[in-house]
Design an enzyme around this catalytic site. Sequence first.
Site, PDB file in Angstrom:
ATOM      1  N   ASP A   1     -85.182  10.401  24.621  1.00 55.93           N
ATOM      2  CA  ASP A   1     -86.112  11.122  23.739  1.00 55.93           C
ATOM      3  C   ASP A   1     -87.482  11.267  24.393  1.00 55.93           C
ATOM      4  O   ASP A   1     -87.760  10.652  25.427  1.00 55.93           O
ATOM      5  CB  ASP A   1     -86.218  10.439  22.361  1.00 55.93           C
ATOM      6  CG  ASP A   1     -86.596   8.967  22.457  1.00 55.93           C
ATOM      7  OD1 ASP A   1     -87.224   8.564  23.448  1.00 55.93           O
ATOM      8  OD2 ASP A   1     -86.261   8.220  21.520  1.00 55.93           O
TER       9      ASP A   1
ATOM     10  N   ASN B   1     -86.577   1.983  11.030  1.00 55.79           N
ATOM     11  CA  ASN B   1     -85.861   2.515   9.865  1.00 55.79           C
ATOM     12  C   ASN B   1     -84.424   2.907  10.215  1.00 55.79           C
ATOM     13  O   ASN B   1     -83.798   3.687   9.515  1.00 55.79           O
ATOM     14  CB  ASN B   1     -86.600   3.728   9.295  1.00 55.79           C
ATOM     15  CG  ASN B   1     -86.776   4.827  10.345  1.00 55.79           C
ATOM     16  OD1 ASN B   1     -86.344   4.663  11.493  1.00 55.79           O
ATOM     17  ND2 ASN B   1     -87.386   5.927   9.966  1.00 55.79           N
TER      18      ASN B   1
ATOM     19  N   HIS C   1     -83.570   4.384  13.091  1.00 53.27           N
ATOM     20  CA  HIS C   1     -83.422   5.529  13.999  1.00 53.27           C
ATOM     21  C   HIS C   1     -82.936   5.071  15.367  1.00 53.27           C
ATOM     22  O   HIS C   1     -83.180   3.938  15.799  1.00 53.27           O
ATOM     23  CB  HIS C   1     -84.691   6.387  14.082  1.00 53.27           C
ATOM     24  CG  HIS C   1     -85.893   5.788  14.743  1.00 53.27           C
ATOM     25  ND1 HIS C   1     -87.142   5.807  14.164  1.00 53.27           N
ATOM     26  CD2 HIS C   1     -86.058   5.198  15.947  1.00 53.27           C
ATOM     27  CE1 HIS C   1     -88.021   5.252  14.987  1.00 53.27           C
ATOM     28  NE2 HIS C   1     -87.386   4.871  16.079  1.00 53.27           N
TER      29      HIS C   1
ATOM     30  N   GLU D   1     -84.239  10.362  13.210  1.00 56.76           N
ATOM     31  CA  GLU D   1     -84.760   9.730  12.000  1.00 56.76           C
ATOM     32  C   GLU D   1     -83.722   9.879  10.875  1.00 56.76           C
ATOM     33  O   GLU D   1     -82.779  10.656  10.996  1.00 56.76           O
ATOM     34  CB  GLU D   1     -86.068  10.432  11.597  1.00 56.76           C
ATOM     35  CG  GLU D   1     -87.213  10.243  12.593  1.00 56.76           C
ATOM     36  CD  GLU D   1     -88.004   8.954  12.356  1.00 56.76           C
ATOM     37  OE1 GLU D   1     -87.378   7.890  12.160  1.00 56.76           O
ATOM     38  OE2 GLU D   1     -89.249   9.024  12.384  1.00 56.76           O
TER      39      GLU D   1
HETATM   40  C1  GLP Z   1     -88.975   4.466  19.181  1.00 60.42           C
HETATM   41  C2  GLP Z   1     -88.197   5.319  20.210  1.00 60.42           C
HETATM   42  C3  GLP Z   1     -86.845   4.746  20.508  1.00 60.42           C
HETATM   43  C4  GLP Z   1     -86.923   3.255  20.547  1.00 60.42           C
HETATM   44  C5  GLP Z   1     -87.203   2.749  19.156  1.00 60.42           C
HETATM   45  C6  GLP Z   1     -87.440   1.259  19.087  1.00 60.42           C
HETATM   46  O1  GLP Z   1     -89.555   5.240  18.189  1.00 60.42           O
HETATM   47  N1  GLP Z   1     -88.034   6.682  19.897  1.00 60.42           N
HETATM   48  O2  GLP Z   1     -86.362   5.299  21.720  1.00 60.42           O
HETATM   49  O3  GLP Z   1     -85.696   2.731  20.993  1.00 60.42           O
HETATM   50  O4  GLP Z   1     -88.254   3.446  18.535  1.00 60.42           O
HETATM   51  O5  GLP Z   1     -88.665   0.912  19.667  1.00 60.42           O
HETATM   52  P1  GLP Z   1     -89.022  -0.565  20.053  1.00 60.42           P
HETATM   53  O6  GLP Z   1     -88.058  -0.977  21.098  1.00 60.42           O
HETATM   54  O7  GLP Z   1     -90.425  -0.503  20.586  1.00 60.42           O
HETATM   55  O8  GLP Z   1     -88.907  -1.380  18.812  1.00 60.42           O
END
Ligand code: GLP
Length: 236
Positions: free
Chosen positions: A65, A133, A135, A140
């Site tokens: 992403d 949440n 995702h 989302e």
């Molecule tokens: C973000 C990204 C994801 C990531 C997720 C978890 O918004 N879009 O690619 O895996 O949320 O993030 P984190 O590892 O910092 O908790």
Amino acid sequence: MQVDIVEPVEFGRACAEFIEEVLQRRPDALIGLPTGNTPLPLYAELRARAQRGWSAGRMRVVMIDDYLDVVPDEIGPYPWLRRELLDPLRIAADRVLRIPNREAGIEAACAAFERDLAAWGGCDLLLPGLGWNGHIGFNEPDAAIDSRTRVVKLTETTADLNALYWGGRAHPNRAVTMGIGTMLEARDIRLMVRGRGKAEVLRRALREPPSPAMPASWLQRAHSARVLADVNAVQG
Ligand code: GLP
């Protein structure tokens, strides 16, 4: 879905083992890698291995992403991934499939990304993180099982949390993500989850019937998906 549980100090090494295994079978494997806090121990482990003489060889990387248009390129996910992993492992730009991140012609660019992903042989191992949440990537809630790479609007909380992550220098509220359908086509998926804050959402992703409301729950439908969690993420 099977859940492999490791001690927090073992997390990076355990993730690195998956990559090693895939590279042994296929030296030019295409690995889908996220940004965020979750993969930091993995990237630290791979950098340490590289310093000890290990080589990523012909490994290729696909991004999961990115933000749409609004983040100055020097602080976005791609430069971040370069600093954390690609440059230290000497993975050159021509071995990285970037997800499009510019609004002009974005629909055609997303379709081209899907074609390129297929032309590169498809993703051998996808290592997504789990969002607050549920995702995955930037899918989302409301993400359909057959969704493809596309522009998405971030929820307010996701946008706020991500702005914090980039030091508040940008506040993107739109992003581009591999779709759930795109992700499920990966030959192998390991959802990486660590930390107490993820325990409740992980429990829901594993136990709730798959639905758009909990995007990570779609992984239950993958032909080969497992979770790698640290003990904190399963005990809460
Ligand atoms: C973000 C990204 C994801 C990531 C997720 C978890 O918004 N879009 O690619 O895996 O949320 O993030 P984190 O590892 O910092 O908790």
